[in-house]
Scaffold this active site. Structure first.
Site, PDB file in Angstrom:
ATOM      1  N   GLU A 285      19.334   6.505 -13.162  1.00  0.00           N
ATOM      2  CA  GLU A 285      18.154   6.594 -12.297  1.00  0.00           C
ATOM      3  C   GLU A 285      18.169   7.818 -11.376  1.00  0.00           C
ATOM      4  OE1 GLU A 285      17.451   3.064 -10.037  1.00  0.00           O
ATOM      5  OE2 GLU A 285      15.986   4.045  -8.761  1.00  0.00           O
TER       6      GLU A 285
ATOM      7  N   ASP B 193      22.657   3.156  -3.135  1.00  0.00           N
ATOM      8  CA  ASP B 193      21.873   2.880  -4.340  1.00  0.00           C
ATOM      9  C   ASP B 193      22.164   3.863  -5.465  1.00  0.00           C
ATOM     10  OD1 ASP B 193      20.033   1.665  -5.900  1.00  0.00           O
ATOM     11  OD2 ASP B 193      18.258   2.396  -4.855  1.00  0.00           O
TER      12      ASP B 193
ATOM     13  N   GLU C 232      14.123  -5.315  -0.435  1.00  0.00           N
ATOM     14  CA  GLU C 232      12.967  -4.497  -0.793  1.00  0.00           C
ATOM     15  C   GLU C 232      11.705  -5.338  -0.928  1.00  0.00           C
ATOM     16  OE1 GLU C 232      14.467  -2.298  -4.255  1.00  0.00           O
ATOM     17  OE2 GLU C 232      15.251  -0.816  -2.842  1.00  0.00           O
TER      18      GLU C 232
HETATM   19  C1  GCU Z   1      16.648   0.783  -6.753  1.00  0.00           C
HETATM   20  C2  GCU Z   1      15.643   1.043  -7.815  1.00  0.00           C
HETATM   21  C3  GCU Z   1      14.681  -0.076  -7.983  1.00  0.00           C
HETATM   22  C4  GCU Z   1      15.431  -1.380  -8.146  1.00  0.00           C
HETATM   23  C5  GCU Z   1      16.423  -1.557  -7.025  1.00  0.00           C
HETATM   24  C6  GCU Z   1      17.339  -2.737  -7.253  1.00  0.00           C
HETATM   25  O1  GCU Z   1      16.053   0.814  -5.491  1.00  0.00           O
HETATM   26  O2  GCU Z   1      14.937   2.209  -7.521  1.00  0.00           O
HETATM   27  O3  GCU Z   1      13.904   0.188  -9.105  1.00  0.00           O
HETATM   28  O4  GCU Z   1      14.564  -2.434  -8.189  1.00  0.00           O
HETATM   29  O5  GCU Z   1      17.257  -0.437  -6.938  1.00  0.00           O
HETATM   30  O6  GCU Z   1      18.444  -2.507  -7.746  1.00  0.00           O
HETATM   31  O7  GCU Z   1      16.971  -3.853  -6.964  1.00  0.00           O
END
Ligand code: GCU
Length: 849
Positions: A400, A372, A291
């Site tokens: 979440e 996720d 990400e």
């Molecule tokens: C999900 C989540 C993020 C988090 C990511 C992770 O995408 O929405 O907030 O940072 O997981 O686990 O790294």
């Protein structure tokens, strides 16, 4: 007996705010009969205040006093057999105590012997002694104390929690990523360490996986050392999430290449600096090349080379690297042009060929499913690709995608299914727990469990009293592995500790909790489609379209005729082939894929028959109606506990369950209408799109200040996506409807009904609404009024939009309604909130609409 009753009454009357969680140590009815087993002296075999053994003595003193009303003396010398002795096996032996016949203990394990003569609580290490003390107090507090002895050892060494607290967040200190329970507790004096130790947690990573370089600047290291000081007496070691490019960000280096000598030296020095402040530092958690985060791939190095950089820096100090497997490229995935593209494939592809290349102090931390934290995912196949590397499973106590603690979702039934899943490596029994604890592959080191937790300064810790059962259960699950008590047993013990021993309280919370995950799955995403929350905004309300058409890769590939991800080897993304043969073959074919994962593995027509005999689409419709109907019973079940639990927690839970019941209808209608609209295939039972008991707000007479508003996404507004909202934020809105038409359409006659209003509670603002009824003589009566204050009362992600996230319902019971009446809604906007209304339902008993 009378004294016990009195104590019970006193404890019932006292309002409770949840801060003590399951460590309330409430007086128990059996107090008198237990006093024989509980001597009045506690001998603590360590008088250092930073020792967990010392903490154990304090905890025993406090607990026994509170539960039994018995004041104990604490001594730090002697080992009088007629006392409670607590310490390590070694310390006990050195006082001359006999350890003959003691069951074998491993690190963190404990032994408890209870007899009329005395109590012995011994730990293999200091932390184990503290766990033993908590275990003893738990049997006492649940009324289960009896003579006898037993030993308990943890199933896996890694039992960590991960906080996602931000160290730098643009000025507002203490925010928490996906935090639904208030600000960070690390900026506040809390008792979190005590709670965690009581459930066997031995490590905590205190900052967000999305870390930045400031985490390890000099000032922060000193601050982290103070947090470590607070956790040390509870046997909990502190760890930190790292930002991979820190050497380049914090110093003059122009690289963060993990093979660069200067970079290596930088991390070695930084690690030594950390250990000089925190000698028992647990280690690092690393999110890299995920990400948008930097990582070893930035320099064409492997993930193993990245992980080993930290592992080697930590080795001289005994620390561990938790290297996250959540590695994927969120930028380049292309759904339209590539049928075989699949985010779920990423982890195995990135780790391919790396097994055995990690240093011994690396643990690969793998989210339970390949995407996720969705409501239903298969076990990540990566676990089976790392036979020579320790792994831990990442679970999310933070809900979440599972209702953000505003919906009740008791997670252990889901965890149990994942943990007991047999991955059949080499066609041999391979439940996931056997990989985590190292027994299946004989890995040099075992891994274990990491739980993402977002406790905050809210006195309920997680923003919801009932959500705390998930944290408690996480500890038990991590401690016992495959032999953990069942989810049903865990919730019952938790309820006894947290609420009451009353059988009605226990059975009600049990029923609610066990029904909650299937219910949530029913009214959100079914058949392995994932949760279907809005993935571009708060991950909370329904927005199925948001899954597709973007590089995030949470695709459903729904079109007019078909739906689901083809992950077969023969025709799809090949993901099914990442499992060991037997499991791969099962998922490869529709005939052998379980219904609950059908759309995870297969792209099929809406009319495809499931094993249940229903078509895919009819299953989606039915599940949503069943789920939402079940959610309507939750507040009603809870109301049976009035007077049996303290008022403060009773009201708090009721508020949430009522909200959930309303929001489950928003979910039901959004998802059903979305797929109805896409497929054009009607619900066999004629429910979807037909709402006999509704008055659509956009069809009311807009007398003043309101306008018709087009809701986006359309399915979040009843009547094809329409609602009303005030024209300006400083003018009230008034809308009216004669009930004539309604009575005509519904076929009802004058009588007493529940009246529900679906409205949109946007952040940030406190709009107020009033609902009035006027009879034929012009007499007006206020049915009820409410405020748009959910964002202040629920921790779930706030949203400024009129959408599925903010849609909510309020219900007024027992309202006298007649054909000659007129209904009026008055909405006063506030701030960004425009007093929007979707529809009004007038409901006969037992009807949900
Ligand atoms: C999900 C989540 C993020 C988090 C990511 C992770 O995408 O929405 O907030 O940072 O997981 O686990 O790294």
């Amino acid at each position: 007996m009378r004294a016990a009753l009195l104590l019970l009454l006193i404890s019932l009357a006292a309002a409770e705010n949840g801060i003590d969680a399951w460590l309330r140590y409430a007086p128990i009815p059996e107090a008198n009969s237990f006093k024989d087993f509980v001597p009045s002296t506690i001998v603590v075999l360590n008088d250092s205040q930073i020792s967990p053994v010392y903490t154990a003595g304090q905890e025993l003193q406090q607990g026994i006093n509170s539960i039994l009303g018995q004041r104990c003396q604490v001594a730090y010398e002697g080992s009088d057999d007629s006392s409670i002795i607590v310490g390590t096996v070694e310390a006990y032996a050195s006082t001359g105590g006999s350890i003959d016949g003691l069951q074998e203990l491993i690190a963190d394990g404990y032994y408890i012997s209870t007899s009329a003569g005395g109590v012995l609580i011994l730990g293999e290490n200091e932390r184990g002694a503290l766990y033993g003390a908590f275990a003893f107090l738990e049997t006492l507090a649940t009324g289960n104390l009896s003579a006898g002895s037993y030993a308990s050892n943890p199933d896996a060494p890694v039992r960590w929690v991960n906080q996602w607290d931000n160290m730098r967040d643009g000025g507002t200190h203490g925010s928490v990523e996906r935090g639904y329970g208030g600000k960070s507790i690390f900026f506040w004096d809390g008792q979190y360490a005590r709670l965690l130790a009581s459930i066997g947690i031995n490590g905590i990573v205190i900052n967000n996986v999305n870390a930045n370089e400031t985490t390890i600047n000099d000032t922060n290291i000193e601050g982290v050392a103070r947090v470590a000081d607070a956790f040390r007496p509870y046997g909990i070691q502190i760890g930190l999430s790292l930002y991979f490019s820190s050497p380049a960000n914090l110093s003059h280096l122009d690289t963060f290449d993990p093979l660069n000598e200067e970079v290596i030296a930088w991390w070695n020095n930084k690690t030594t600096q950390i250990y000089s402040h925190i000698p028992d530092f647990a280690g690092y958690l690393v999110k890299a090349n995920s990400e948008g985060q930097p990582g070893p791939l930035t320099y064409n190095r492997t993930l193993a080379e990245g992980a080993n950089l930290f592992a080697r820096a930590l080795q001289p100090h005994g620390g561990t690297v938790m290297f996250r497997a959540f590695v994927y490229d969120s930028k380049t995935l292309n759904q339209t042009t590539n049928w075989k593209a699949d985010r779920a494939n990423a982890a195995v592809e990135f780790f391919d060929g790396l097994d055995g290349k990690f240093e011994d102090n690396v643990v690969i931390q793998i989210k339970y499913g390949p995407i996720d934290f969705q409501v239903r995912e298969p076990v990540s196949p990566l676990f089976t690709h790392l036979e020579n590397t320790a792994t831990s499973i990442e679970l999310q106590i933070t809900q979440e995608y599972l209702g953000q603690q505003a919906h009740l979702v008791y997670l252990p039934p889901m965890w149990r299914e994942l943990l007991d899943f047999d991955l059949r490596v080499d066609s041999q029994p391979t439940p996931l727990t056997s990989i985590l604890n190292g027994s299946r592959f004989g890995t040099k080191r075992a891994g274990g469990y990491a739980g993402v937790v977002n406790v905050g300064t809210n006195t309920t810790w997680l923003g919801s009293h009932l959500a705390m059962s998930n944290l408690y259960a996480f500890g038990k699950t991590a401690w016992y592995g495959a032999s953990a008590p069942s989810p049903s047993e865990i919730i019952d013990t938790w309820t006894r500790l947290t609420f009451s021993h009353d059988p009605t309280v226990i059975s009600t919370i049990n029923a609610l909790s066990l029904a909650s995950w299937p219910t949530y799955e029913n009214y959100t995403g079914n058949l392995g489609l994932q949760t279907l929350t809005d993935i571009l905004l708060g991950h909370y309300g329904p927005n199925p379209a948001s899954q597709d058409g973007n590089p995030w890769g949470q695709w459903t590939r729904a079109d007019g005729n078909s739906i689901g991800m083809d992950r077969t080897v023969s025709n799809g993304t090949g993901f099914a082939g990442q499992y060991p043969t037997e499991v791969a073959e099962m998922y490869e074919r529709i005939e052998t894929t379980p219904d609950e994962l059908m759309l995870w593995f297969h792209h099929v027509g809406y009319t495809q028959k499931l094993h249940s005999g229903k078509t895919v689409l009819q299953h989606i419709y039915d599940a949503h109606y069943e789920g939402a109907a079940m959610a309507q019973t939750f507040p009603v079940q809870w109301e049976g506990l009035k007077g049996l639990v303290d008022e403060e927690r009773y009201e708090h839970v009721l508020y949430r369950l009522r909200y959930q019941a309303g929001h489950s209808l928003v979910w039901r209608d959004s998802i059903c209408n979305f797929y109805f609209n896409k497929s054009g295939i009607a619900d066999e039972l004629g429910r979807v799109g037909n709402y006999r008991y509704r008055i659509e707000a956009e069809e009311m007479e807009l007398v003043e200040g309101y306008k018709v508003y087009q809701v986006k996404p359309f399915e979040a507004g009843s009547g094809g996506g329409w609602a009303i909202a005030t024209i300006a934020n400083n003018t009230r809105g008034v809308a009216e409807a004669s009930l004539d038409d309604f009575f005509e359409k519904s076929g009802l006659s004058d009588g007493t009904y529940d009246v529900a209003v679906n409205y949109y509670d946007q952040a940030l603002g406190n709009s107020t609404w009033e609902l009035w009824l006027m009879d034929g003589n012009g007499e007006e009566a206020l049915v009820g009024e409410w405020k748009g204050d959910l964002e202040y009362n629920l921790g779930r992600a706030p949203s400024p939009y009129i959408d599925g996230q903010t849609a909510a319902r309020v219900t007024f019971n027992g309202v006298q309604v007649g054909r000659d009446m007129k209904l009026r809604i008055v909405g006063v906007p506030d701030g960004l909130e425009s007093a929007a209304v979707d529809y009004v339902s007038i409901l006969p008993e037992g009807v949900v609409d």
